[in-house]
Design an enzyme around this catalytic site. Sequence first.
Site, PDB file in Angstrom:
ATOM      1  N   ASP A 160       1.077  -1.673   0.407  1.00 39.49           N
ATOM      2  CA  ASP A 160       0.082   0.219  -0.049  1.00 39.49           C
ATOM      3  C   ASP A 160       0.844   1.227   0.099  1.00 39.49           C
ATOM      4  O   ASP A 160       0.897   1.311   1.141  1.00 39.49           O
ATOM      5  CB  ASP A 160      -0.869   0.177   1.141  1.00 39.49           C
ATOM      6  CG  ASP A 160      -1.909   1.404   1.032  1.00 39.49           C
ATOM      7  OD1 ASP A 160      -1.767   1.607   0.222  1.00 39.49           O
ATOM      8  OD2 ASP A 160      -2.147   1.393   1.984  1.00 39.49           O
ATOM      9  N   GLU A 164      -1.940  10.900  -0.243  1.00 45.29           N
ATOM     10  CA  GLU A 164      -2.968   9.772  -0.333  1.00 45.29           C
ATOM     11  C   GLU A 164      -3.823   9.275   0.642  1.00 45.29           C
ATOM     12  O   GLU A 164      -5.197   9.416   1.512  1.00 45.29           O
ATOM     13  CB  GLU A 164      -3.091   8.327  -1.369  1.00 45.29           C
ATOM     14  CG  GLU A 164      -4.797   7.592  -2.032  1.00 45.29           C
ATOM     15  CD  GLU A 164      -4.890   6.937  -1.145  1.00 45.29           C
ATOM     16  OE1 GLU A 164      -6.105   6.091  -0.744  1.00 45.29           O
ATOM     17  OE2 GLU A 164      -4.139   6.740  -0.051  1.00 45.29           O
ATOM     18  N   GLU A 165      -3.160   9.057   1.794  1.00 46.72           N
ATOM     19  CA  GLU A 165      -3.143   8.776   3.425  1.00 46.72           C
ATOM     20  C   GLU A 165      -3.671   9.551   4.255  1.00 46.72           C
ATOM     21  O   GLU A 165      -4.299   9.011   5.211  1.00 46.72           O
ATOM     22  CB  GLU A 165      -1.803   7.801   3.559  1.00 46.72           C
ATOM     23  CG  GLU A 165      -1.526   6.253   3.219  1.00 46.72           C
ATOM     24  CD  GLU A 165      -2.391   4.991   2.781  1.00 46.72           C
ATOM     25  OE1 GLU A 165      -3.630   5.271   3.356  1.00 46.72           O
ATOM     26  OE2 GLU A 165      -1.794   4.447   2.050  1.00 46.72           O
ATOM     27  N   HIS A 193      -1.635  -0.734   6.664  1.00 48.41           N
ATOM     28  CA  HIS A 193      -0.890   0.669   7.234  1.00 48.41           C
ATOM     29  C   HIS A 193       0.003   0.084   8.317  1.00 48.41           C
ATOM     30  O   HIS A 193      -0.372   0.657   9.678  1.00 48.41           O
ATOM     31  CB  HIS A 193      -2.318   1.271   7.916  1.00 48.41           C
ATOM     32  CG  HIS A 193      -3.102   1.772   6.635  1.00 48.41           C
ATOM     33  ND1 HIS A 193      -3.499   3.161   6.564  1.00 48.41           N
ATOM     34  CD2 HIS A 193      -2.338   2.009   5.646  1.00 48.41           C
ATOM     35  CE1 HIS A 193      -4.036   3.317   5.848  1.00 48.41           C
ATOM     36  NE2 HIS A 193      -3.223   2.644   5.059  1.00 48.41           N
TER      37      HIS A 193
END
Length: 453
Positions: free
Chosen positions: A152, A186-187, A302
């Site tokens: 991710d 983006e996070e 994450h």
Amino acid sequence: MSLSVSRRLAAVTAVAVAGLFAATAPSALAAPSPVDVPTALTAVGAVGAVTAAPTPPDIPVANVKAHLTQLQSIATANGGNRAHGKAGYKASIDYVKAKLDAAGFTTTLQTFTSSGATGYNLIADWPGGDPNSVLMSGSHLDSVNAGPGINDNGSGSAAILETALAVSRAQLQPTKHLRFGWWGAEELGMIGSKYYVNNLPATEKSKISGYLNFDMIGSPNPGYFVYDDDPTIEQTFKNYYAGIGVATEIETEGDGRSDHAPFKNAGVPVGGLFSGADYTKTAAQAQKWGGTSGQAFDRCYHASCDTSANINDTALDRNSDAIAYAIWNLGASTPVPPGPSFENTADVTIPDSPAAAVTSPVTVSGVAGNAPATTKVDVNIVHTYRGDLVIDLIAPDGTAYRLKNSSSDSADNLVTSYTVNASSEVANGVWKLQVKDVAAQDVGYINSWKITF
């Protein structure tokens, strides 16, 4: 539509949605259009046309993993992450940009500010193609603060980087203009992609014919999920996976949570792929795809353990090839008018017996010479477990052309198309669709089929 709708109506509805072909003589009925195998033919939105595209390349998964190794090294050298505002993110952008510059792309580094830090988007344009019809592919390049973010979303970023490099190696001459984007922050809520979309003039937004998003495509306990937004993009990805015998499901876990959302909100057609995050894989999904039921698709989502070890090579390989398949077919295809079509719409019951096969005939006349190497067979079969079906096209001289083998695909109904090299066969005569159900319990019938020369 409720689940109580009959299978026959469901099949007709599927044809209405997927069928992009106007009928040609002698039939007046529409037929399904998406292909079932990775091929140079696919459907476009214009009624009465198919599109021919160059053969998509096989993306070397070793090359994609080499990019992931570099992103891991960058994170390791910069505090263990590649997050917005951190040195690891800027180093990641610099790595991707250098590769694209060397490959002949025109790159643009776009800056924005979020949470008191400078963020970066990288945009890469391949020369050529229609500037008024842009096919864009994108992935976010940032990680969370907790870890290096290799799945991710190093996975999506590395895959579109290698696909872009494949465009360069092929010196692809696309019909649409090809653009790639790597998004920052983006996070933090799709900050980078929102900034890009919001700062595009309306005329430039209107030129984007489609945006393809790839966020987490190498999950260690993977699923194969396809966005169900734009139907043409969705079907293109489904065509690829049907061709390699891998079942897909509609993506729901990431709805509104990745960089396709700003594009979709701006009215741009979107689509994409996803292999799963912290949702739990069900027993049915594990039976379909392998892996472990009762565990997350990505247990390191994450987290600090989202490292180079947190990648499923098979999922990464398949999804990378699917990206190239979509870009080649959606971005480098040219219209080709269909030839004459002949259809049988009579229902033929398929016996629930591996020893029995049924046929549905079509009489072809008035077609000069042999059948083409791109003979197209549209199939509409209503069935409760399509994986049980073995399907052949039988030429007038009795030669059998295998269209579909049995598989573990547990979905019902088969509304799809196949391309057959039947160039050694005389076109005129009686062609037959032969169907056999090789396993017990599930039932169905041939609803219709059509052959196009």
